[in-house]
Design a protein around this motif. Structure first.
Motif, PDB file in Angstrom:
ATOM      1  N   ARG B  66      36.245 -23.476  16.153  1.00 55.52           N
ATOM      2  CA  ARG B  66      35.935 -22.145  16.906  1.00 55.52           C
ATOM      3  C   ARG B  66      35.727 -20.762  16.012  1.00 55.52           C
ATOM      4  O   ARG B  66      36.784 -20.408  15.630  1.00 55.52           O
ATOM      5  CB  ARG B  66      37.068 -21.834  17.974  1.00 55.52           C
ATOM      6  CG  ARG B  66      37.356 -22.980  19.043  1.00 55.52           C
ATOM      7  CD  ARG B  66      36.736 -22.552  20.359  1.00 55.52           C
ATOM      8  NE  ARG B  66      37.108 -23.478  21.382  1.00 55.52           N
ATOM      9  CZ  ARG B  66      36.278 -24.772  21.512  1.00 55.52           C
ATOM     10  NH1 ARG B  66      35.249 -24.977  20.555  1.00 55.52           N
ATOM     11  NH2 ARG B  66      36.849 -25.385  22.446  1.00 55.52           N
ATOM     12  N   ASP B  68      34.801 -17.553  14.103  1.00 57.88           N
ATOM     13  CA  ASP B  68      34.583 -16.192  14.428  1.00 57.88           C
ATOM     14  C   ASP B  68      33.258 -15.722  13.751  1.00 57.88           C
ATOM     15  O   ASP B  68      32.869 -14.709  14.217  1.00 57.88           O
ATOM     16  CB  ASP B  68      35.722 -15.457  13.901  1.00 57.88           C
ATOM     17  CG  ASP B  68      37.322 -15.946  14.397  1.00 57.88           C
ATOM     18  OD1 ASP B  68      37.263 -16.061  15.696  1.00 57.88           O
ATOM     19  OD2 ASP B  68      38.045 -16.125  13.468  1.00 57.88           O
ATOM     20  N   VAL B  70      29.840 -17.379  11.664  1.00 57.37           N
ATOM     21  CA  VAL B  70      29.107 -18.524  11.171  1.00 57.37           C
ATOM     22  C   VAL B  70      28.105 -17.770  10.345  1.00 57.37           C
ATOM     23  O   VAL B  70      27.333 -17.144  10.525  1.00 57.37           O
ATOM     24  CB  VAL B  70      28.460 -19.521  12.103  1.00 57.37           C
ATOM     25  CG1 VAL B  70      27.495 -20.329  11.474  1.00 57.37           C
ATOM     26  CG2 VAL B  70      29.668 -20.371  12.727  1.00 57.37           C
ATOM     27  N   MET B  86      25.307 -24.362  15.087  1.00 60.91           N
ATOM     28  CA  MET B  86      25.901 -23.764  16.330  1.00 60.91           C
ATOM     29  C   MET B  86      27.296 -24.159  16.814  1.00 60.91           C
ATOM     30  O   MET B  86      27.676 -23.626  17.824  1.00 60.91           O
ATOM     31  CB  MET B  86      24.472 -24.176  17.340  1.00 60.91           C
ATOM     32  CG  MET B  86      23.202 -23.723  16.769  1.00 60.91           C
ATOM     33  SD  MET B  86      22.974 -22.156  16.510  1.00 60.91           S
ATOM     34  CE  MET B  86      22.686 -21.507  18.034  1.00 60.91           C
ATOM     35  N   LEU B  89      30.175 -21.837  18.748  1.00 57.96           N
ATOM     36  CA  LEU B  89      29.983 -20.441  18.845  1.00 57.96           C
ATOM     37  C   LEU B  89      30.318 -19.796  20.184  1.00 57.96           C
ATOM     38  O   LEU B  89      29.646 -20.491  21.102  1.00 57.96           O
ATOM     39  CB  LEU B  89      28.335 -20.169  18.545  1.00 57.96           C
ATOM     40  CG  LEU B  89      28.071 -20.064  16.908  1.00 57.96           C
ATOM     41  CD1 LEU B  89      26.476 -20.156  16.776  1.00 57.96           C
ATOM     42  CD2 LEU B  89      28.678 -19.164  16.184  1.00 57.96           C
ATOM     43  N   SER B  93      31.835 -14.882  18.743  1.00 56.12           N
ATOM     44  CA  SER B  93      31.417 -15.479  17.496  1.00 56.12           C
ATOM     45  C   SER B  93      30.199 -14.560  16.972  1.00 56.12           C
ATOM     46  O   SER B  93      29.224 -14.464  17.622  1.00 56.12           O
ATOM     47  CB  SER B  93      31.206 -16.882  17.326  1.00 56.12           C
ATOM     48  OG  SER B  93      32.063 -17.556  18.055  1.00 56.12           O
ATOM     49  N   LEU B  95      26.988 -14.589  14.455  1.00 61.15           N
ATOM     50  CA  LEU B  95      26.218 -15.466  13.719  1.00 61.15           C
ATOM     51  C   LEU B  95      25.458 -14.597  12.568  1.00 61.15           C
ATOM     52  O   LEU B  95      24.636 -13.546  13.070  1.00 61.15           O
ATOM     53  CB  LEU B  95      25.176 -16.364  14.439  1.00 61.15           C
ATOM     54  CG  LEU B  95      24.217 -17.138  13.754  1.00 61.15           C
ATOM     55  CD1 LEU B  95      24.694 -18.361  13.059  1.00 61.15           C
ATOM     56  CD2 LEU B  95      23.087 -17.654  15.081  1.00 61.15           C
ATOM     57  N   LEU B 112      22.033 -16.622  22.152  1.00 62.66           N
ATOM     58  CA  LEU B 112      23.715 -16.684  22.166  1.00 62.66           C
ATOM     59  C   LEU B 112      24.157 -15.479  22.879  1.00 62.66           C
ATOM     60  O   LEU B 112      23.833 -14.374  23.232  1.00 62.66           O
ATOM     61  CB  LEU B 112      23.890 -16.519  20.823  1.00 62.66           C
ATOM     62  CG  LEU B 112      23.549 -17.790  19.787  1.00 62.66           C
ATOM     63  CD1 LEU B 112      23.915 -17.718  18.453  1.00 62.66           C
ATOM     64  CD2 LEU B 112      24.032 -19.097  20.599  1.00 62.66           C
ATOM     65  N   GLY B 114      27.028 -14.120  21.716  1.00 66.71           N
ATOM     66  CA  GLY B 114      27.389 -13.205  20.641  1.00 66.71           C
ATOM     67  C   GLY B 114      26.724 -12.651  19.789  1.00 66.71           C
ATOM     68  O   GLY B 114      25.280 -12.897  19.851  1.00 66.71           O
ATOM     69  N   ILE B 116      24.025 -11.688  16.747  1.00 68.96           N
ATOM     70  CA  ILE B 116      23.295 -12.323  15.734  1.00 68.96           C
ATOM     71  C   ILE B 116      22.767 -11.071  14.824  1.00 68.96           C
ATOM     72  O   ILE B 116      22.309 -10.193  15.028  1.00 68.96           O
ATOM     73  CB  ILE B 116      22.006 -12.990  16.462  1.00 68.96           C
ATOM     74  CG1 ILE B 116      22.590 -13.984  17.513  1.00 68.96           C
ATOM     75  CG2 ILE B 116      21.033 -13.568  15.258  1.00 68.96           C
ATOM     76  CD1 ILE B 116      21.449 -14.886  17.872  1.00 68.96           C
TER      77      ILE B 116
END
Lengths: 417, 310, 304
Positions: B66, B68, B70, B86, B89, B93, B95, B112, B114, B116
């Motif tokens: 999990r 926070d 990536v 992925m 995510l 999260s 990215l 997504l 979250g 990016i």
């Protein structure tokens, strides 16, 4: 003292460096290699006054380690997995030489199938050898237990070699904050090696490791090794107390975590035990009286300390990261023996998991507590469980499809598939 | 606890990135755990490294499921399922992709929940992402927002010192640029829960059935299944044959390709199997007529998609 | 090369360092060689032993050694020698052992270990230039377990595992050649029944540094099948027939230290041993006997 981020492998190398090991026989194997590379680098840079020699195999490496210790120098060496097994004849042999030294084993699961990630079947194969065993759960423990191991191993009351075990990947390649003690403080804790009766010299002829004929003398020598190993329980307490006074880190043969009023306890060894601590914290937050009992020492087996920690619990979830085929978990078996016939002994629930680096998830820890609690309620130990999920089997079926496993079975009546 | 994953290819410095960030966290007073995850695979293969940081001792271990944050050092990894970029995510999260494309392209592509963000990679850097590790670490540190530049600078110097002063200076320059570029997003990454999992999840344990040894031994009963592994995904540069210059010689390129990735067709012409070519470029080096060119993989892909348009 | 101290038989020691009372068989050719070697090396020696007949030299609480001894395992005695050598060097270098307390490190191994299981650790020790003497008593079989075939067993010999009419189908491995190919400091073949030749070679090897092979043919009354009293004669015949060439490797050259002309026919060596009796009874195997003779002749043709 400085606190820095180092891997478990580097922590093992720091242990050897601070112990001022004279001699490092070596042979590379994943995931141990960084230990000998680190030591080699320090020797090259003049930071460690030692000699490192790469042998032709782990069998030779252990022979050289034992022979050098028997000649009277302080020896450190390291291996892993197949290497430990390749050396197994000499693991048993050099233990009988009563020549103290320290071997770091970076646990890695055994072939077949050959793999890279950890479990404890490798180190448990050395269980009955005469080597004592200390199992680390953190990088700090790798360093500290290495220093403790030298004091314990070289003690006149023990004089047996020691394996310090650390899990591959989860410790070996993982950096964590580690207090690196001042060399002078370590020197005060661990004086130069006094070989005592060991050594070869022109002025003092000695024949070491000679043959015996007859079970009587043989039994004497082997029983004495056992007595020395049992002595190590008390010596460890003294040595650990001294270590605690000097460095402020206190080690017992068995770690108990939030156990005082625990109804249910996990019992497991090695780095995965810190995952159990997380589970304990979460369960405690949810109002459940759960704790963790972790043997740091496997040989000698701290049976009394384990009884002290476990009697009064209602149920125990024993998690073995090993598998004795046709029996089950080794720790479960040993714990059962330690608790056999003891009044108010808890009911044991046996789990085998974490083989070949397979993770043990938080939800599995929670479920294991439920199983142990139900066992305690009913008084019936459950059938041992091999941790494996439906989704893992589904993934396995995909791999078997590629491997055409069904082709091998096709047209073969009576197979169990 | 902060949980950060760095994804890249073997040789792109993801272990270094995780170590720089780990050391910077540690210098800022955090407890830290960082580790690379190597498999049996090699340079060019997808790998990742991770960092955990918290204000108290860290008991959690192993792969972060999990994250926070990536960070992806190589955007060609995003569509590869086995790279696991992925994985896990969630809606909070973040990215961060090192890429030549705009953030909007990625948002549109990935859909997504979250945020990016993109770390712009100049065209000349894309083939050889030598310095991307320090940039990724610096961008991550700024997004997290609890590490000072001084701590990050010290960490970068400490982790790269063995590579020499020139490397340190160049990485610091690029790291600083990434640090400055992400100032507007400082603190975007939010610390995840102390515990990674919820108590109400149940493991779907099963009783493993007995199966006969001919099924349950580690044996493969069919030939050459390794071709199902698309090692072409390791490639960052691509060999392209100019068939006008190719003399249909005694197939030097085909013989010397270590991966059996160049076959000769019925016309006697070598054909490169791009599903499996790892981009080692031995064929380029040995071609007697210099008929094989080196093209950055990104450009080659772009050209392919242009061609594919109606 | 300095003049040898051993010019005549009377120059050989008449009192012996190796204690009596060991468990070796009466008439043991290996023990004969070991005691002769020990006399020249002197008691400042630590023997590192590989599993074999000689492991039973030291059985608690009895040892024949005036110097030191360490039993290791079948496969890894050279690695044990490495550990002892390195530790002695470290102790002397760090001032923890007086230099005059230092020891010569000698691996003592049988052919079973030396020609087979022990090759990996031996090869490693040669690679590393280990300063040690490697003394192999070659009784041409796993003698301690009842003379099964080893890689040192000669062609056609009967053993406990090759008892058919043809005897051992393999051919004796060239251990001397394996060592020489690795350019050691020194290598020599010896036999206890030629004590002057043996003493001169040990005298030379003793003061060298690096890996040194001493390969001693060890006529074995129990394993080869002859009366213990005949051991000396069998040993002499091994040399005179040319079966066991006495030679040494030094400074890149192989030199034969004993060249007999004419050589005794090999039959005279073979016929006295039970292990070759099937070559003579119930009927002579002329083809095999000629083949054995021809191989010996071919070897010596290359010597000139």
């Amino acid at each position: 003292m400085s606190r820095m981020l180092v891997t478990g492998n580097a922590a093992a190398a720091w242990g050897a460096r601070l112990a001022r090991a004279d001699y490092v026989p070596a042979f590379p194997i994943t995931p141990q290699t960084e230990i000998i590379e680190t030591l080699g680098g320090w020797i090259e840079a003049g930071e460690l006054d030692a000699r490192m020699v790469t042998l032709d195999s782990e069998h030779s490496m252990l022979t050289a380690a034992g022979a050098a210790a028997a000649t009277g120098v302080r020896v450190f060496t390291a291996t892993s997995s197949q290497g430990l097994l390749y050396a197994m004849e000499m693991i048993y042999t050099v233990a009988g030489w009563r020549a103290p030294f320290v071997l770091a084993n970076v646990s890695r699961a055994l072939a077949a199938p050959i793999t890279l990630e950890p479990d404890h079947n490798d180190v448990l194969a050395a269980r009955d050898s005469g080597f004592l065993q200390l199992h680390a759960a953190t990088c700090q423990e790798v360093l500290d237990l290495t220093l403790l191991a030298y004091r314990l191993s070289e003690d006149e009351g023990v004089r047996l070699p020691i394996i310090v075990n650390l899990d591959g990947f989860y410790l070996s390649f993982t950096r964590e904050p580690v207090q690196i003690p001042e060399p002078s403080a370590v020197d005060a804790f661990l004086p130069a090696f006094d070989p005592g009766g060991l050594g070869f010299s022109a002025s003092r002829p000695v024949s070491q490791a000679v043959a015996v004929l007859g079970g009587g003398p043989y039994s004497y020598f082997r029983y004495e090794m056992h007595e020395a190993a049992r002595n190590a329980l008390a010596v460890f307490d003294q040595v650990a107390a001294d270590f605690g006074d000097r460095f402020g880190r206190h080690y017992s043969p068995v770690e108990s975590y939030r156990c005082d009023d625990a109804e249910i306890a996990f019992v497991m060894m090695g780095s995965f035990a810190t995952k159990a601590k997380d589970a304990v914290d979460q369960l405690r937050d949810a109002g459940q009286a759960v704790g963790l009992v972790r043997p740091r020492m496997l040989r000698p087996f701290p049976d009394q300390a384990l009884r002290d920690a476990l009697v009064g619990r209602r149920g125990v979830a024993v998690i073995d990261q090993n598998l004795s085929m046709g029996l089950g978990g080794v720790l479960h078996t040993e714990l059962s023996a330690a608790l056999c016939g003891v009044p108010n002994a808890p009911v044991l629930a046996s789990f085998v998991g974490g083989l070949g680096g397979r993770d043990i998830g938080a939800s599995e820890f929670f479920a294991m507590v439920d199983v142990a609690r139900e066992a305690a309620r009913s008084g019936m130990p459950p059938v041992p469980r091999l941790l494996y999920t439906r989704s893992e089997l589904r993934e396995m079926r995909k791999l078997q499809g590629i491997a055409a496993a069904e082709r091998a079975a096709a047209g073969q009546p009576g197979d169990g598939a | 606890m902060y949980r950060i994953r760095f994804h890249g290819r073997g040789g792109q410095g993801m272990k270094t990135a995780s170590r720089i960030l780990g050391t910077a966290f540690f210098g800022s007073g955090f407890e830290v755990q960082d580790a690379p995850l190597y498999g049996a695979e090699r340079r060019g293969a997808p790998i990742f490294a991770y960092v955990r940081a918290a204000r108290r001792p860290i008991h959690e271990r192993g792969v972060i499921d999990r994250p926070d944050l990536v960070v992806v050092a190589d955007d060609t990894l995003v569509p590869i399922p086995t790279a696991g970029v992925m994985a896990g995510l969630g809606e909070r999260s973040v990215l961060l992709v090192a890429t030549g494309e705009e953030p909007a392209v990625w948002r549109d592509r990935l859909q997504l929940q979250g945020p990016i963000l993109t770390l712009p990679i100049a065209a000349e850097e894309r083939a050889e992402l030598r310095f991307v590790g320090a940039s990724c670490a610096a961008a991550a540190a700024r997004l997290i927002g609890v590490i000072s530049w001084a701590d990050l600078e010290r960490a970068t110097q400490q982790e790269l010192a063995p590579l020499g002063e020139t490397v340190v200076v160049e990485n610091l320059r690029r790291g600083r640029a990434a640090w400055d570029a992400f100032a507007p997003h400082e603190g975007l990454v939010v610390e995840g829960a102390e515990a990674a999992s919820q108590v109400d999840e149940r493991p779907d344990w099963i009783e493993l059935p007995f199966e006969a040894a001919r099924i349950s031994a580690p044996d493969i009963h069919v030939a050459a299944t390794s071709t199902e592994v698309r090692t072409g995904l390791w490639r960052t540069i691509r060999p392209v044959i100019d068939y006008d210059r190719c003399h249909r010689c005694t197939w030097v390129c085909s013989t010397l390709c270590p991966d059996s990735a160049i076959a000769v067709d019925t016309e006697g012409a070598p054909r490169i199997d791009l599903d499996h070519c790892k981009g080692c470029m031995i064929c380029v080096a040995v071609c007697p007529t210099h008929a094989i060119e080196t093209i950055p993989e990104g450009e080659a892909k772009h050209a392919e998609s242009e061609e594919a348009r109606p | 090369m300095s003049e040898s101290h051993y010019r005549h038989m009377k120059d050989l020691p008449s009192t012996h360092l190796l204690g009596a009372g060991t468990a070796m068989c009466a008439g043991c050719g290996g023990l004969q060689a070991v005691h002769e070697v020990y006399d020249v090396l002197g008691e400042k020696t630590v023997f590192v032993n590989a599993a074999g007949c000689m492991t039973l030299l030291s059985v608690y609480p009895f040892t024949p050694f005036r110097g030191s001894w360490l039993y290791t395992s079948m496969a890894s005695a050279p690695a044990g020698a490495q550990g002892v050598r390195d530790a002695l060097d470290l102790l002397v270098a760090k001032g923890r052992l007086p230099a005059n307390d230092d020891l010569q490190v000698v691996v003592l191994t049988g052919d079973g270990a030396a020609y087979g299981m022990g090759l990996s650790s031996t090869s490693g020790a040669i690679d590393r230039g280990l300063d040690f003497i490697y003394l192999c008593y070659d009784n041409e079989g796993y003698a301690n377990t009842g003379q099964q075939s080893s890689p040192a067993t000669p062609h056609a010999a009967h053993t406990a595992t090759d008892s058919g009419v043809l005897g051992h189908p393999g051919f004796k491995k060239d251990l001397f050649g394996i060592w020489v190919a690795n350019r050691p400091a020194y290598a020599a073949t010896v036999i206890g029944t030629e004590p002057l030749d043996l003493a001169r070679k040990i005298e030379r090897a003793k003061d060298m540094r690096g890996p040194r092979l001493i390969l001693a043919l060890a006529p074995c009354p129990s394993g080869w099948g002859f009366d213990p009293g005949e051991m000396a004669e069998i040993g002499r015949l091994a040399v005179r027939s040319g079966v066991w060439p006495l030679k040494e490797y030094d400074d890149g050259r192989v030199v034969h230290t004993e060249i007999r002309r004419p050589r005794v026919p090999v039959e005279e060596y073979l016929v006295r041993q039970e292990r070759f009796r099937h070559l003579f009874e119930p009927e002579r195997n002329d083809a095999e006997l000629s083949a054995i003779q021809a191989r010996i002749d071919a070897y010596w043709e290359c010597v000139d």
